[in-house]
Write a protein that holds these residues in place. Structure first.
Motif, short mmCIF file in Angstrom:
data_model
loop_
_atom_site.label_atom_id
_atom_site.label_comp_id
_atom_site.label_asym_id
_atom_site.label_seq_id
_atom_site.Cartn_x
_atom_site.Cartn_y
_atom_site.Cartn_z
N LEU A 196 0.85 -1.18 0.00
CA LEU A 196 0.00 0.00 0.00
C LEU A 196 0.89 1.24 0.00
O LEU A 196 1.83 1.34 0.79
CB LEU A 196 -0.91 0.01 1.22
CG LEU A 196 -1.95 -1.10 1.27
CD1 LEU A 196 -2.65 -1.12 2.62
CD2 LEU A 196 -2.96 -0.92 0.15
N THR A 197 0.58 2.17 -0.89
CA THR A 197 1.37 3.40 -0.98
C THR A 197 0.63 4.59 -0.38
O THR A 197 1.25 5.59 -0.02
CB THR A 197 1.74 3.70 -2.44
OG1 THR A 197 0.54 3.73 -3.23
CG2 THR A 197 2.69 2.64 -2.97
N SER A 198 -0.70 4.50 -0.26
CA SER A 198 -1.45 5.55 0.42
C SER A 198 -2.83 5.06 0.82
O SER A 198 -3.39 4.14 0.20
CB SER A 198 -1.57 6.82 -0.43
OG SER A 198 -2.43 6.62 -1.52
N ILE A 199 -3.35 5.68 1.87
CA ILE A 199 -4.70 5.41 2.37
C ILE A 199 -5.28 6.77 2.72
O ILE A 199 -4.71 7.50 3.53
CB ILE A 199 -4.67 4.52 3.64
CG1 ILE A 199 -3.94 3.21 3.37
CG2 ILE A 199 -6.09 4.28 4.15
CD1 ILE A 199 -3.61 2.42 4.64
N HIS A 200 -6.39 7.13 2.08
CA HIS A 200 -6.98 8.43 2.35
C HIS A 200 -8.49 8.40 2.13
O HIS A 200 -9.02 7.48 1.53
CB HIS A 200 -6.32 9.51 1.48
CG HIS A 200 -6.29 9.16 0.02
ND1 HIS A 200 -5.32 8.36 -0.53
CD2 HIS A 200 -7.11 9.48 -0.99
CE1 HIS A 200 -5.55 8.20 -1.83
NE2 HIS A 200 -6.63 8.87 -2.13
N GLN A 204 5.63 6.99 1.28
CA GLN A 204 6.67 7.79 0.64
C GLN A 204 6.78 9.13 1.35
O GLN A 204 5.78 9.81 1.56
CB GLN A 204 6.34 8.00 -0.84
CG GLN A 204 6.25 6.71 -1.64
CD GLN A 204 7.57 5.95 -1.63
OE1 GLN A 204 8.62 6.49 -1.96
NE2 GLN A 204 7.52 4.69 -1.23
N GLY A 205 7.99 9.51 1.71
CA GLY A 205 8.23 10.79 2.37
C GLY A 205 9.70 10.98 2.62
O GLY A 205 10.53 10.14 2.28
N THR A 206 10.01 12.10 3.26
CA THR A 206 11.40 12.38 3.61
C THR A 206 11.83 11.47 4.76
O THR A 206 10.98 10.86 5.42
CB THR A 206 11.57 13.85 4.04
OG1 THR A 206 10.85 14.05 5.27
CG2 THR A 206 11.05 14.81 2.98
N ASP A 207 13.12 11.43 5.02
CA ASP A 207 13.62 10.63 6.14
C ASP A 207 13.00 11.11 7.45
O ASP A 207 12.62 10.30 8.30
CB ASP A 207 15.15 10.69 6.23
CG ASP A 207 15.82 9.90 5.10
OD1 ASP A 207 15.14 9.07 4.47
OD2 ASP A 207 17.03 10.13 4.87
N PHE A 208 12.90 12.44 7.63
CA PHE A 208 12.30 12.97 8.85
C PHE A 208 10.84 12.57 8.97
O PHE A 208 10.38 12.14 10.03
CB PHE A 208 12.44 14.50 8.92
CG PHE A 208 11.81 15.07 10.15
CD1 PHE A 208 12.43 14.95 11.39
CD2 PHE A 208 10.57 15.70 10.09
CE1 PHE A 208 11.84 15.46 12.54
CE2 PHE A 208 9.97 16.21 11.23
CZ PHE A 208 10.61 16.09 12.46
N ASN A 253 1.07 12.52 6.59
CA ASN A 253 0.93 11.07 6.76
C ASN A 253 0.07 10.50 5.63
O ASN A 253 -1.10 10.83 5.51
CB ASN A 253 0.29 10.77 8.11
CG ASN A 253 -0.04 9.31 8.31
OD1 ASN A 253 0.45 8.44 7.61
ND2 ASN A 253 -0.88 9.03 9.29
N PRO A 254 0.63 9.61 4.82
CA PRO A 254 -0.13 9.05 3.69
C PRO A 254 -0.94 7.81 4.04
O PRO A 254 -1.54 7.20 3.16
CB PRO A 254 0.97 8.71 2.68
CG PRO A 254 2.14 8.34 3.54
CD PRO A 254 2.04 9.22 4.76
N MET A 255 -0.97 7.41 5.31
CA MET A 255 -1.62 6.16 5.70
C MET A 255 -2.66 6.40 6.80
O MET A 255 -2.48 6.01 7.96
CB MET A 255 -0.59 5.15 6.20
CG MET A 255 0.48 4.79 5.22
SD MET A 255 -0.19 3.69 3.95
CE MET A 255 1.10 3.79 2.73
N ALA A 256 -3.76 7.04 6.43
CA ALA A 256 -4.81 7.35 7.40
C ALA A 256 -5.20 6.11 8.21
O ALA A 256 -5.31 5.02 7.68
CB ALA A 256 -6.05 7.90 6.69
#
Length: 160
Positions: free
Chosen positions: A23-27, A68-72, A114-117
């Motif tokens: 899964l790459t995103s949940i919204h 997917q996002g920055t390291d932080f 956050n891409p994973m609601a």
């Protein structure tokens, strides 16, 4: 190629996007968007786990996710996953857990991306003044999710 599956939850339609394996995103979405190629086994796993979560039977998701996002941002999201079901913390407490109280704004920014609601539980983070602030799915959903978790936690006697 992105594959999508839409799940009707008690708080609206949720869209799950996948790269075919993870899964790459949940919204939250307003309209259904299903693709025929979405993996049947993954769809069944999502449905079962969400049905169990909304039924108060599941407190920790076990889904193949690849946010997917920055390291932080990824550090913040990993920390969000340590917040227990039915618990809340402030953005300031989250910054302290990451080692620097001055990261409050950066933590808030990462939380909002956050891409994973629900699966990465950013809804469990509140303002230092104990007020509900910021939730991409809408504050009414954040309030609903927190009440839902607290209700099932109380039913199981975990508060005592």
């Amino acid at each position: 190629m992105t594959e999508s599956y839409t799940y009707l939850s008690p708080i609206g339609l949720m869209q799950f996007d996948s790269n075919g394996q993870q899964l790459t995103s949940i919204h939250f979405v307003d309209h259904e968007h299903n693709t025929d190629k979405f993996d049947l086994k993954l769809r069944e796993t999502i449905t079962r786990q969400l049905d169990d979560y909304f039924g108060g039977r599941l407190h920790h998701f076990n889904l193949p996710i690849q946010p997917q996002g920055t390291d932080f941002q990824k550090r913040v999201w990993k920390q969000l996953e340590t917040i227990e079901y039915g618990q809340i913390i402030s953005y300031q407490e989250l910054a302290l857990k990451l080692g620097d109280k001055n990261l409050v704004r950066a933590v808030g920014g990462a939380n909002s991306k956050n891409p994973m609601a629900i699966v990465i539980p950013c809804h469990r983070v509140i303002g230092s003044n104990k007020k509900l602030v910021g939730y991409a799915g809408g504050l009414w959903r954040k309030k609903w999710l927190l009440r839902h978790e607290l209700e099932f936690k109380e039913k199981r006697g975990e508060l005592f």
